[in-house]
Design a protein around this motif. Structure first.
Motif, PDB file in Angstrom:
ATOM      1  N   ASN A  58       0.843  -1.243   0.218  1.00  0.00           N
ATOM      2  CA  ASN A  58       0.043   0.014   0.176  1.00  0.00           C
ATOM      3  C   ASN A  58       0.816   1.274  -0.129  1.00  0.00           C
ATOM      4  OD1 ASN A  58       0.349   0.936   3.017  1.00  0.00           O
ATOM      5  ND2 ASN A  58      -0.261  -1.008   3.410  1.00  0.00           N
ATOM      6  N   SER A  59       0.411   2.451  -0.128  1.00  0.00           N
ATOM      7  CA  SER A  59       0.817   3.561  -0.610  1.00  0.00           C
ATOM      8  C   SER A  59       1.671   3.902   0.972  1.00  0.00           C
ATOM      9  CB  SER A  59       0.029   4.781  -0.884  1.00  0.00           C
ATOM     10  OG  SER A  59      -1.021   4.788   0.024  1.00  0.00           O
ATOM     11  N   GLY A  60       1.300   3.606   1.923  1.00  0.00           N
ATOM     12  CA  GLY A  60       1.691   4.183   3.307  1.00  0.00           C
ATOM     13  C   GLY A  60       3.089   3.394   3.500  1.00  0.00           C
ATOM     14  N   VAL A  61       3.156   2.023   3.029  1.00  0.00           N
ATOM     15  CA  VAL A  61       4.215   1.509   3.288  1.00  0.00           C
ATOM     16  C   VAL A  61       5.446   2.119   2.253  1.00  0.00           C
ATOM     17  CG1 VAL A  61       5.306  -0.785   2.956  1.00  0.00           C
ATOM     18  CG2 VAL A  61       3.146  -0.643   4.036  1.00  0.00           C
ATOM     19  N   ILE A  62       4.920   2.296   0.913  1.00  0.00           N
ATOM     20  CA  ILE A  62       5.800   2.486   0.170  1.00  0.00           C
ATOM     21  C   ILE A  62       6.702   4.080   0.389  1.00  0.00           C
ATOM     22  CG2 ILE A  62       6.238   3.043  -2.479  1.00  0.00           C
ATOM     23  CD1 ILE A  62       3.883   1.106  -2.907  1.00  0.00           C
ATOM     24  N   LEU A  63       5.697   4.856   0.789  1.00  0.00           N
ATOM     25  CA  LEU A  63       6.003   6.125   1.124  1.00  0.00           C
ATOM     26  C   LEU A  63       6.493   6.183   2.445  1.00  0.00           C
ATOM     27  CD1 LEU A  63       3.191   8.268  -0.617  1.00  0.00           C
ATOM     28  CD2 LEU A  63       5.652   7.827  -1.579  1.00  0.00           C
ATOM     29  N   LYS A  64       6.560   5.089   3.253  1.00  0.00           N
ATOM     30  CA  LYS A  64       7.146   5.163   4.651  1.00  0.00           C
ATOM     31  C   LYS A  64       6.443   6.250   5.433  1.00  0.00           C
ATOM     32  CE  LYS A  64      11.470   3.083   3.393  1.00  0.00           C
ATOM     33  NZ  LYS A  64      12.873   3.290   3.466  1.00  0.00           N
ATOM     34  N   ARG A  65       5.120   6.596   5.247  1.00  0.00           N
ATOM     35  CA  ARG A  65       4.253   7.390   6.009  1.00  0.00           C
ATOM     36  C   ARG A  65       3.140   6.722   6.646  1.00  0.00           C
ATOM     37  NH1 ARG A  65       1.852  11.428   1.988  1.00  0.00           N
ATOM     38  NH2 ARG A  65       0.759  12.217   3.904  1.00  0.00           N
ATOM     39  N   TRP A  66       3.642   6.275   7.911  1.00  0.00           N
ATOM     40  CA  TRP A  66       2.729   5.406   8.941  1.00  0.00           C
ATOM     41  C   TRP A  66       1.369   6.215   9.248  1.00  0.00           C
ATOM     42  CZ3 TRP A  66       5.120   1.784   6.901  1.00  0.00           C
ATOM     43  CH2 TRP A  66       6.353   1.761   6.724  1.00  0.00           C
TER      44      TRP A  66
END
Length: 302
Positions: free
Chosen positions: A259-267
């Motif tokens: 998901n985008s949170g994991v890829i962008l490292k924005r938890w």
């Protein structure tokens, strides 16, 4: 409109480059020429993707170039120089179609050359004039389709496409009947691509839970459970599962799930989009009990 639609982030070779997503430019009824403002990024993604051809004849991919590397690697599995019919099943993201589905006989201009429409597209419009709409001006802005075309042209240079954007208001009985007839019309040498994204506008925990549920529905080939799947087109995903079932491609191989949170490292993201990459082959479908999904309404059509 979600941030991920307006701002497309490309990740390849350790580089992150953000571009404003540009709508395709309509030329004529015979030509659709998307404005690929990110052409160099396609080059970068492709350059860093190793094509390992397999016998895969159906696949599920995203249309967010945030996961361009995964899109490229999945489509590259079908790499061939032989003539092939590629069916792209996408949502009608902006609800611009007036019928159950829209398509076009126009060809598409990509950074790697022209992609022709398959003659099958004309047959669909002739035989299914009631549920199908010839809509080049509308489908030109459907990123569920045009995002994938450069990858298709690069790895399947002699492919002809059948682009299909499914209305969110389509009748499932109509789509089921269409899936059966489309299967009969498709040549043996065909590739089916489902272009869908999952779980929108949720935090990472809910997104992962909802995506786990979607994975089980897909593995079970269970269209009746699709209404609880958080996806950008429930009608489109249901149709995709129907056509896979008709072709006997019911064994699912999950390649990647993120998901985008994991890829962008924005938890702390609250507008997470999830992605499932899979291929489908002949074999038994999964037959396991599907656990309930977290039912949180998703208001994003993207």
């Amino acid at each position: 409109i979600s941030t991920l639609l307006l701002m497309t982030t490309f990740s390849a070779a350790g580089l992150l480059v953000t571009k404003i997503a540009q709508p395709p430019k309509y030329i004529s009824a015979a030509t659709i020429s998307p404005n690929y403002a990110s052409e160099k990024n396609y080059d970068l993604i492709i350059k860093n993707t190793n094509a390992v051809p397999t016998d895969d004849t159906a696949m599920l991919v995203s249309h967010h170039l945030l996961v361009g590397k995964q899109i490229a690697a999945t489509i590259a599995r079908a790499a061939t120089t032989q003539p092939i019919t590629v069916v792209i099943i996408s949502p009608d993201h902006f609800d611009v179609g007036t019928k159950s589905l829209m398509t076009t006989t126009a060809y598409w201009q990509t950074p790697y050359g022209k992609v022709n429409a398959s003659p099958l597209t004309k047959k669909i419009l002739t035989n299914f004039s009631s549920p199908a709409e010839d809509a080049p001006q509308k489908i030109r802005s459907e990123h569920g389709i045009y995002t994938l075309l450069p990858f298709i042209k690069y790895w399947l240079p002699n492919a002809q496409v059948v682009p299909i954007a499914i209305s969110n208001f389509a009748d499932q009985k109509t789509l089921f009947a269409f899936a059966k007839t489309l299967n009969e019309l498709l040549p043996k040498n065909s590739l089916i691509i489902g272009s869908f994204d999952f779980s929108h506008l949720q935090n990472r925990v809910l997104a992962e839970w909802q995506t786990d549920y979607a994975e089980q529905v897909i593995k079970n080939m269970e269209p009746n459970a699709v209404p609880l799947v958080h996806v950008d087109s429930q009608t489109g995903l249901g149709f995709f599962l129907d056509i896979l079932t008709e072709r006997g491609l019911t064994q699912t191989n999950i390649i990647d799930k993120t998901n985008s949170g994991v890829i962008l490292k924005r938890w702390d993201m609250t507008d997470v989009t999830s992605y499932i990459f899979a291929t489908f082959t002949r074999g038994p479908k999964q037959n396991k009990k599907i656990f309930s999904a977290v039912i949180v309404p998703s208001t994003a059509p993207f």
